[in-house]
Design a protein around this motif. Structure first.
Motif, PDB file in Angstrom:
ATOM      1  N   GLU A   1      -6.950  -8.202  -5.333  1.00  0.00           N
ATOM      2  CA  GLU A   1      -7.256  -6.960  -4.320  1.00  0.00           C
ATOM      3  C   GLU A   1      -6.635  -5.619  -4.820  1.00  0.00           C
ATOM      4  O   GLU A   1      -5.546  -5.647  -4.720  1.00  0.00           O
ATOM      5  N   VAL A   2      -7.448  -4.443  -5.263  1.00  0.00           N
ATOM      6  CA  VAL A   2      -6.885  -3.478  -5.660  1.00  0.00           C
ATOM      7  C   VAL A   2      -7.471  -2.292  -5.000  1.00  0.00           C
ATOM      8  O   VAL A   2      -8.897  -2.264  -4.892  1.00  0.00           O
ATOM      9  N   LYS A   3      -6.889  -1.128  -4.716  1.00  0.00           N
ATOM     10  CA  LYS A   3      -7.635   0.045  -4.045  1.00  0.00           C
ATOM     11  C   LYS A   3      -6.848   1.215  -4.924  1.00  0.00           C
ATOM     12  O   LYS A   3      -5.534   1.314  -4.874  1.00  0.00           O
ATOM     13  N   ILE A   4      -7.794   1.969  -5.716  1.00  0.00           N
ATOM     14  CA  ILE A   4      -7.208   3.494  -6.221  1.00  0.00           C
ATOM     15  C   ILE A   4      -8.104   4.441  -5.605  1.00  0.00           C
ATOM     16  O   ILE A   4      -9.197   4.549  -5.869  1.00  0.00           O
ATOM     17  N   SER A   5      -7.358   5.274  -4.912  1.00  0.00           N
ATOM     18  CA  SER A   5      -8.087   6.567  -4.413  1.00  0.00           C
ATOM     19  C   SER A   5      -7.071   7.902  -4.499  1.00  0.00           C
ATOM     20  O   SER A   5      -5.998   7.923  -4.313  1.00  0.00           O
ATOM     21  N   CYS A   6      -8.092   8.807  -4.782  1.00  0.00           N
ATOM     22  CA  CYS A   6      -7.663  10.134  -4.662  1.00  0.00           C
ATOM     23  C   CYS A   6      -6.283  10.325  -5.593  1.00  0.00           C
ATOM     24  O   CYS A   6      -5.206  11.067  -5.171  1.00  0.00           O
ATOM     25  N   CYS A   7      -6.272   9.737  -6.838  1.00  0.00           N
ATOM     26  CA  CYS A   7      -5.047   9.841  -7.826  1.00  0.00           C
ATOM     27  C   CYS A   7      -5.788  10.855  -8.746  1.00  0.00           C
ATOM     28  O   CYS A   7      -6.608  10.584  -9.653  1.00  0.00           O
TER      29      CYS A   7
ATOM     30  N   LYS B   1      -2.462  -8.027  -3.175  1.00  0.00           N
ATOM     31  CA  LYS B   1      -3.055  -6.713  -2.811  1.00  0.00           C
ATOM     32  C   LYS B   1      -2.138  -5.642  -3.230  1.00  0.00           C
ATOM     33  O   LYS B   1      -0.893  -5.472  -2.629  1.00  0.00           O
ATOM     34  N   PHE B   2      -2.679  -4.648  -3.813  1.00  0.00           N
ATOM     35  CA  PHE B   2      -2.045  -3.480  -4.297  1.00  0.00           C
ATOM     36  C   PHE B   2      -3.191  -2.262  -4.060  1.00  0.00           C
ATOM     37  O   PHE B   2      -4.172  -2.174  -4.520  1.00  0.00           O
ATOM     38  N   GLU B   3      -2.661  -1.352  -3.328  1.00  0.00           N
ATOM     39  CA  GLU B   3      -3.345  -0.129  -2.979  1.00  0.00           C
ATOM     40  C   GLU B   3      -2.145   1.092  -3.380  1.00  0.00           C
ATOM     41  O   GLU B   3      -1.353   1.256  -2.796  1.00  0.00           O
ATOM     42  N   VAL B   4      -3.130   1.983  -3.876  1.00  0.00           N
ATOM     43  CA  VAL B   4      -2.333   3.382  -4.254  1.00  0.00           C
ATOM     44  C   VAL B   4      -3.385   4.548  -3.883  1.00  0.00           C
ATOM     45  O   VAL B   4      -4.418   4.461  -3.979  1.00  0.00           O
ATOM     46  N   GLN B   5      -2.732   5.400  -3.393  1.00  0.00           N
ATOM     47  CA  GLN B   5      -3.815   6.467  -2.776  1.00  0.00           C
ATOM     48  C   GLN B   5      -2.873   7.800  -2.509  1.00  0.00           C
ATOM     49  O   GLN B   5      -1.897   7.863  -2.252  1.00  0.00           O
ATOM     50  N   GLY B   6      -3.676   8.908  -3.314  1.00  0.00           N
ATOM     51  CA  GLY B   6      -3.019  10.064  -3.196  1.00  0.00           C
ATOM     52  C   GLY B   6      -1.775  10.192  -3.963  1.00  0.00           C
ATOM     53  O   GLY B   6      -0.869  11.037  -3.798  1.00  0.00           O
TER      54      GLY B   6
ATOM     55  N   SER C   1       0.875  -1.307  -0.053  1.00  0.00           N
ATOM     56  CA  SER C   1      -0.030  -0.060   0.024  1.00  0.00           C
ATOM     57  C   SER C   1       0.973   1.320   0.102  1.00  0.00           C
ATOM     58  O   SER C   1       1.706   1.325   0.765  1.00  0.00           O
ATOM     59  N   ILE C   2       0.793   2.108  -0.758  1.00  0.00           N
ATOM     60  CA  ILE C   2       1.457   3.411  -1.011  1.00  0.00           C
ATOM     61  C   ILE C   2       0.395   4.545  -0.883  1.00  0.00           C
ATOM     62  O   ILE C   2      -0.539   4.519  -1.794  1.00  0.00           O
ATOM     63  N   LYS C   3       0.648   5.411   0.131  1.00  0.00           N
ATOM     64  CA  LYS C   3      -0.381   6.471   0.419  1.00  0.00           C
ATOM     65  C   LYS C   3       0.735   7.831   0.339  1.00  0.00           C
ATOM     66  O   LYS C   3       1.710   7.948   0.862  1.00  0.00           O
TER      67      LYS C   3
END
Length: 693
Positions: free
Chosen positions: A408-414, A381-386, A357-359
């Motif tokens: 599992e993936v999360k993409i937020s506020c990019c 699982k990979f998450e990227v935010q901001g 997870s990279i925020k």
């Protein structure tokens, strides 16, 4: 020569020991309850093999506790009704009631309890001296008692305690250190300590408190804490504190350190540059020494909320020093990967990672994403935010390379990844994803820089009137057909394995475009979580057709939903001229929910922060009463008693509870809100009905 076998074999001929083993493998509560109704033998086996139980009855009925669950080792007493009331106050003889709990559940070693005041643990702790794991819950204000009094009875009687979870227990940061120092043997026996407290997101543990706790608990294997990394505050956590922590607890396999501001922070601004005004006092040399002192580390979270720059060298050492590392989350770390010629370096050398997870990494680019995907081939699982500089091209490359592992993936506020581009980027793993989070941002973003020249440009998904939600569905379908008809080499257009979808959406936006954006074919989708954020007071008009929950009818297996509007701010009482209160907003967001075949709903009403009021309104109660298949309804707020009576019209509704799980939870409800007697009357009326199944 053929042999004749006796085929007249009944299931009951299976030995009891094997049958008990089969029953113990069943974890779903409704399945176990159904099994117990088959026959008396199955009933006895099911009861004797159940090890986990959550009590949901009314506290006045605790004397009617069943005596057949004597094998239960994991007991949850935090959800008894009315929620948040002291569990033993319903009896004139609290000691006797505590003994009844012990007699009915003698094997408990894991306990969850709502400890509103210290007397609860004074009565319960002596009943289960062999407790090994305990989770305390409290959203009400702390009692005016001496420091550490909440834990003294627990530490005095439970000498086998190995796990303490205070993540949902409001207390002062000064409470825990003296209690641990007063009982050094208990502190030394702890292997799991969770003080990542969500009830007090405005305060974190100071440096000297972290050092006192870790010094008292040298055998910790899992440690989670909310800290203060801002050097402008007295007692901030810097690199020396991190190194001392690692020295105090060298056996750590799980370490979560999160800045307290991160627990309550709203979604960031996609248009800022990604850097904060202040840098954290964390040097690279100290990070390397910290990683060297934690060779057993398997999961690491460092969400600092203040700039940590040029970290790629330290992260390379993390890979070489922590050979068991499988999960990593970094917040406000910059320079994690240079990404030159897509060669792995920095974080991309952590080849054993399964979750990343990279925020808020301001300088992460598409080249960095490609390097990470090449260097971390096990990522599930990979998450990227901001992250402001990554685009659809980089995410597409990452998804293509990790197609065999990523679920599992999360993409937020990019900034360059709105809803459309995010879904397009995930096309290579569309048939593999099981869990997905995206932001509902409906306009197309222009691609910039040299990366824009190397990838195709598409017409934007524009909203001509975003506030009023006027959508041209025919034009949208034609536009998205053009997107999906592009040659991309991926034949599947179905999200074949997607089970859980999480969404962020701004106040006033509609949900209808979600299906049109490419999420129209999800045959296995069972759960949707929706978080609404923004200020309702600045909105002029609402769409008469509602939020768009009816558009979710295309998901045939959708049965669970979270609608979280607690970050939607408005007027709970009379609104100023030209504005509306929160009642029309609740009607807006719940309109059409009765058409969905939901069985379970968690609903957080919007709030008025000036009055700390989150209450179910009349329109919301009326709309929820139209749910024909609902079995469980949990409202995370308060409600008027006669509003709750509307819910009795939902014939299948079996489990309803008001949970004021926000700080500070109301101490004394007003005369118009649900009180203890009101809750009892509603539950009596609910239980008198005939349930269809």
């Amino acid at each position: 020569m053929a042999r004749n076998f006796n085929t007249n074999v009944h299931f009951h001929d299976i030995p009891d020991a094997i049958l008990s083993s089969i029953f113990s493998l069943i974890t779903d509560t409704r399945s176990r309850n159904a099994m117990s109704l088959v026959c008396l033998k199955w009933h006895l086996i099911e009861r004797s093999t159940r090890t986990c139980l959550s009590l949901r009855g009314n506290i006045r009925d605790l004397f009617l506790l069943p005596t057949c669950f004597r094998a239960v080792s994991n007991l949850d007493l935090s959800l008894v009704s009315p929620w948040g009331r002291p569990i033993l106050d319903s009896s004139p003889n609290t000691t006797l009631l505590a003994q009844v709990l012990h007699c009915n559940f003698p094997s408990v070693v894991t306990l969850t309890v709502y400890a509103r005041n210290p007397s609860i643990l004074h009565l319960l702790a002596p009943q289960w001296p062999n407790l090994r794991q305990i989770k305390l819950v409290r959203w009400h204000k702390r009692s005016p008692t001496t420091l550490g009094s909440d834990f003294l009875a627990l530490f005095e009687h439970c000498h086998s305690l190995a796990s303490l979870d205070l993540s949902h227990f409001y207390c002062w940061t000064e409470d825990l250190p003296p209690a641990l120092e007063a009982y050094p043997s208990i502190a030394a026996s702890l292997s799991h300590l969770n003080i990542l407290n969500y009830t007090s997101a405005d305060q974190g543990f100071k440096s000297h408190e972290i050092l006192a706790i870790t010094s008292a608990c040298p055998n910790l294997r899992e440690f989670l804490a909310a800290c203060i990394f801002d050097h402008r505050y007295i007692g901030f956590v810097g690199d020396e504190t991190l190194l001392s922590l690692a020295t105090n607890c060298p056996r750590l396999s799980l370490l979560h350190l999160v800045d307290s501001s991160s627990l309550s922070a709203a979604r960031g601004d996609p248009d800022n540059d990604g850097y904060t005004t202040e840098d954290a006092i964390i040097r690279q040399t100290m990070l390397i020494e910290m990683f060297s002192a934690l060779p057993l580390l398997e999961e690491l979270v460092l969400d600092v909320c203040h700039n940590v720059r040029d970290t790629w060298v330290a992260l390379e050492m993390l890979n070489s020093k922590c050979l068991r590392l499988k999960s990593l989350k970094l917040g406000q770390f910059h320079g994690i990967c240079k990404g030159i010629d897509a060669r792995p370096d920095g974080i991309a050398l952590c080849s054993r990672l399964e979750s990343l997870s990279i925020k808020n990494c301001a300088d992460l680019t598409d080249s960095g994403l490609i390097s990470i995907s090449l260097g971390c081939p096990r990522l599930a699982k990979f998450e990227v935010q901001g992250c402001k500089k990554i685009t659809k091209l980089g995410m597409t490359k990452l998804a293509s390379i990790l197609r065999k592992t990523l679920t599992e993936v999360k993409i937020s506020c990019c900034k360059h990844l709105n809803t459309v581009t995010s879904l397009q980027a995930l096309e290579p793993i569309r048939d593999c994803l099981q869990r997905l989070h995206i932001d509902c941002v409906w306009e197309m973003v222009e691609q910039s820089g040299s990366e824009a020249t190397s990838s195709a440009k598409y017409d934007g998904f524009k909203c001509s009137d975003r506030r009023r939600g006027i959508w041209e569905e025919a034009n949208l379908k034609k536009k998205y057909k053009k997107y999906n008809d592009n040659e991309n080499g991926y034949a599947s257009s179905t999200w074949a394995k997607l089970q859980c979808l999480s969404l962020w959406i701004a106040v006033g936006e509609l949900l209808n475009p979600l299906v049109l954006a490419g999420l129209d074919d999800c045959p296995m989708l069972e759960e949707i979580q929706i978080k609404v954020e923004g200020d309702c007071r600045h909105q002029s008009r609402l769409s008469p057709d509602g939020f768009g929950l009816s558009s979710l009818l295309c998901y045939p297996r959708l049965s669970k939903m979270h609608i979280d509007c607690q970050a939607a701010i408005g007027y709970a009482l009379t609104a100023p001229s030209g504005h509306v209160d929160l009642s029309p907003w609740e009607r807006f967001y719940l309109n059409g929910i009765g058409r969905l075949n939901l069985t379970e709903l968690n609903y957080w009403p919007p709030q008025d922060i000036d009055y700390n009021k989150r209450s179910l309104s009349l329109p919301a109660a009326g709309l929820l009463a139209q749910c024909r298949t609902m079995r469980k309804l949990f409202v995370h707020g308060t409600a008027n008693e006669h509003f709750m009576m509307f819910l009795l019209k939902a014939q299948t509704l079996r489990d309803v509870q008001l949970r004021e799980d926000y700080y500070p939870a109301p101490e004394n409800d007003n005369s118009t809100e649900m009180r203890i007697d009101s809750c009892s009357r509603f539950e009596d009326a609910l239980n008198r009905r005939a349930i269809p199944d």
